[in-house]
Design an enzyme around this catalytic site. Structure first.
Site, PDB file in Angstrom:
ATOM      1  N   HIS A 131       0.834  -1.204   0.000  1.00  0.00           N
ATOM      2  CA  HIS A 131       0.000   0.000   0.000  1.00  0.00           C
ATOM      3  C   HIS A 131       0.872   1.258   0.000  1.00  0.00           C
ATOM      4  CE1 HIS A 131      -3.865   2.057   1.111  1.00  0.00           C
ATOM      5  NE2 HIS A 131      -3.009   2.947   1.590  1.00  0.00           N
ATOM      6  N   GLU A 132       1.898   1.279   0.859  1.00  0.00           N
ATOM      7  CA  GLU A 132       2.775   2.448   0.934  1.00  0.00           C
ATOM      8  C   GLU A 132       3.652   2.575  -0.312  1.00  0.00           C
ATOM      9  OE1 GLU A 132       2.337   4.660   3.153  1.00  0.00           O
ATOM     10  OE2 GLU A 132       0.971   3.479   4.383  1.00  0.00           O
ATOM     11  N   GLU A 141      -6.346   6.362  -1.864  1.00  0.00           N
ATOM     12  CA  GLU A 141      -6.417   5.177  -1.009  1.00  0.00           C
ATOM     13  C   GLU A 141      -6.917   3.965  -1.795  1.00  0.00           C
ATOM     14  OE1 GLU A 141      -5.699   5.269   3.038  1.00  0.00           O
ATOM     15  OE2 GLU A 141      -4.422   5.802   1.351  1.00  0.00           O
ATOM     16  N   HIS A 164       1.652   4.411  -2.831  1.00  0.00           N
ATOM     17  CA  HIS A 164       1.617   5.853  -2.542  1.00  0.00           C
ATOM     18  C   HIS A 164       2.865   6.540  -3.095  1.00  0.00           C
ATOM     19  CE1 HIS A 164      -2.049   6.205  -0.372  1.00  0.00           C
ATOM     20  NE2 HIS A 164      -1.670   5.537   0.704  1.00  0.00           N
TER      21      HIS A 164
END
Length: 529
Positions: free
Chosen positions: A140-141, A200, A144
């Protein structure tokens, strides 16, 4: 045929100029568009990849320092997290100089800086169940960073505010956040920014794809998001102040993750046994970190005896952890038991020689013991890792005792930027040194006429200290157009924040329009001791 009027010609000229300017702006924006390497979509890109990487590299150490420093008691655990992160980075859609760190803080949190600099807290690791859930967080990071979500947020600031870091946000990153100064405050925005819902969703979607490509079970991302929703509904304070604050969960995201998981190949690793084996050493000393957190809170509340007892309990359970010795040193420092505090800060630095706080505290102890040179070295080392008002204020004090007034003012000016009580002390010290030479910086003067035609000067004390022996200078044009100067002194004390009406001897300025040609300034003042 009627000739156009002059006004119409001018209007048409400006309309063409505005149209041309808008065309230039549109052309600039179009030229700034780029293909997002993750989504494949064309989007505005005002921050280059080189700038992204530079921002990440410049702020990575700062943010880790601000949040508690790196977790060093078990280097093998950090290496393991980095290994999982690099496994995911290898299958990502964007090649960046990815780095992964573990922050020594109990709050469950994770964040990514532009350019692939990623960190997660020790407290999050103990809440996960398997390696696949760790991969879900890191994936997930990574998205980003790879999709430039932080950079996109800064681009919005660039368009709306005119500067990438146009304003410093008040952040609750950690207990050390209020101490930091300047660029370190601005850096906090990069990880405290709340991502958009679209960002997100993208991070969930592509993060799960990265998990699958790397051989992990993507359904772990579903169970992890379900846990986040449950914790948010239960109002778990440490979660709400950490990961859930910047990555708000929702049932909508859970359902979206389920749909994504159904589109990905079945199977994949969970890595539960491997993860539990790597976390075993940390789990065995969780109670020590809990004691430390309670001890830090007790110290902040002034309960020194309880803080000392909890610090010693933590040290007994985990003697490798530098933070525990730092806490005990803080208790001894609060009790002015300087030699014992010095010994504990030495122990802390021996275990972690790359955390600003230990050098700051040891510098304060050396300063109290009269070891000026050792104090200066420690405080400068602290600032090299993280600029704080505490170290700058102490260095200002040391410079002043050595007769270096200019050096003291330089340090005080930096510390005065903080809005903490110590920052206010630094501002007072700065004003004490600077006001006698530059009173106009702290005392504002305005002129007006009273009913009898006398010139009145309103002086406002903007300094945090009372002043006395105020002297003003009024400059004005006489009837022949010559510049005249009138100086006058006033007795009495003007308190901080107060305004005084000072009547001058000038009465010939009866024409109110003359005020436009008059200027007044404070040329003399002293601190009222």
């Amino acid at each position: 045929m009627n000739k156009p009027r002059f006004s119409e010609i001018i209007l048409g000229f400006y309309e063409r100029r505005v149209s041309f300017a808008l065309w230039l702006l549109a052309a600039a924006l179009l030229s700034a568009c780029a293909i997002n390497p993750v989504t494949g979509e064309r989007e505005l890109s005002l921050v280059s990849e080189t700038q992204e990487i530079q921002m990440g590299e410049e702020n990575y150490l700062t943010m880790r320092q601000m949040q508690g420093g790196d977790y060093t008691a078990d280097p093998a655990l950090t290496a393991y997290v980095s290994q999982v992160g690099q496994r995911l980075a290898a299958v990502s859609d964007r090649s960046l100089p990815y780095e992964f760190s573990v922050i020594n803080d109990s709050t469950p949190n994770a964040w990514a800086l532009p350019g692939g600099k990623i960190a997660l807290n020790r407290g999050l690791l103990t809440e996960l169940n398997n390696e696949a859930e760790l991969a879900a967080v890191l994936g997930h990071e990574i998205v980003h960073a790879a999709a430039g979500h932080s950079a996109q947020g800064m681009e919005r600031d660039l368009l709306l505010k005119g500067a990438v870091l146009g304003s410093v946000l008040a952040t609750g990153v950690s207990e050390y956040t209020p101490l930091v100064l300047g660029g370190a405050q601005a850096a906090a925005q990069l990880v405290n920014r709340k991502y958009s819902r679209d960002a997100e969703r993208e991070a969930d979607l592509y993060g799960m794809r990265y998990m699958s490509r790397a051989g992990y079970d993507p359904w772990a991302a579903v169970s992890l998001q379900e846990t986040f929703v449950r914790l948010s509904e239960g109002q778990q304070e440490n979660w709400l102040s950490g990961l859930l604050a910047s990555h708000p969960p929702s049932l909508e995201r859970v359902e979206a993750n389920e749909m994504t998981a159904r589109t990905l190949p079945a199977g994949g690793e969970l890595g539960a046994e491997r993860y539990q084996a790597k976390l075993a050493p940390l789990r065995q000393v969780e109670t020590a970190y809990a004691a430390y957190d309670q001890g830090r809170k007790a110290l902040q509340e002034g309960n020194l005896e309880q803080a000392l007892s909890l610090a010693e309990r933590a040290i007994t359970e985990e003697p490798r952890e530098a933070l525990f010795y730092g806490l005990r040193g803080d208790v001894y420092l609060a009790r002015k038991r300087y030699q014992e505090a010095l010994a504990d800060y030495n122990r802390a630095i021996k275990r972690n020689d790359h955390f600003f706080y230990f050098y700051n505290q040891r510098g304060l102890v050396n300063k109290a013991l009269g070891h000026s040179e050792k104090a200066r070295q420690d405080l400068q080392q602290s600032i090299a890792l993280l600029p704080t008002e505490s170290a700058n204020k102490a260095l200002g004090d040391l410079a002043l005792t050595q007769g270096d007034r200019q050096g003291a003012m330089t340090y005080y000016q930096k510390a005065a930027a903080s809005q903490t009580p110590l920052g206010l002390e630094a501002r007072r010290a700065l004003v004490y040194l600077d006001l006698p030479n530059n009173p106009q910086k702290y005392l504002a003067a305005q002129v007006k006429l009273n009913r009898r035609g006398y010139l009145i000067v309103r002086v406002t004390n903007q300094a945090p200290l009372p002043v006395r022996d105020i002297g003003i200078e009024v400059r004005y044009l006489d009837s022949q157009g010559h510049v005249q100067s009138h100086k006058q002194a006033f007795q009495g004390i003007l308190a901080a924040g107060q305004t005084a009406r000072l009547k001058t001897n000038l009465r010939s300025l009866s024409d109110p329009r003359a005020l436009e040609r008059i200027e007044a300034k404070v040329i003399q003042a002293r601190i009222a001791n």
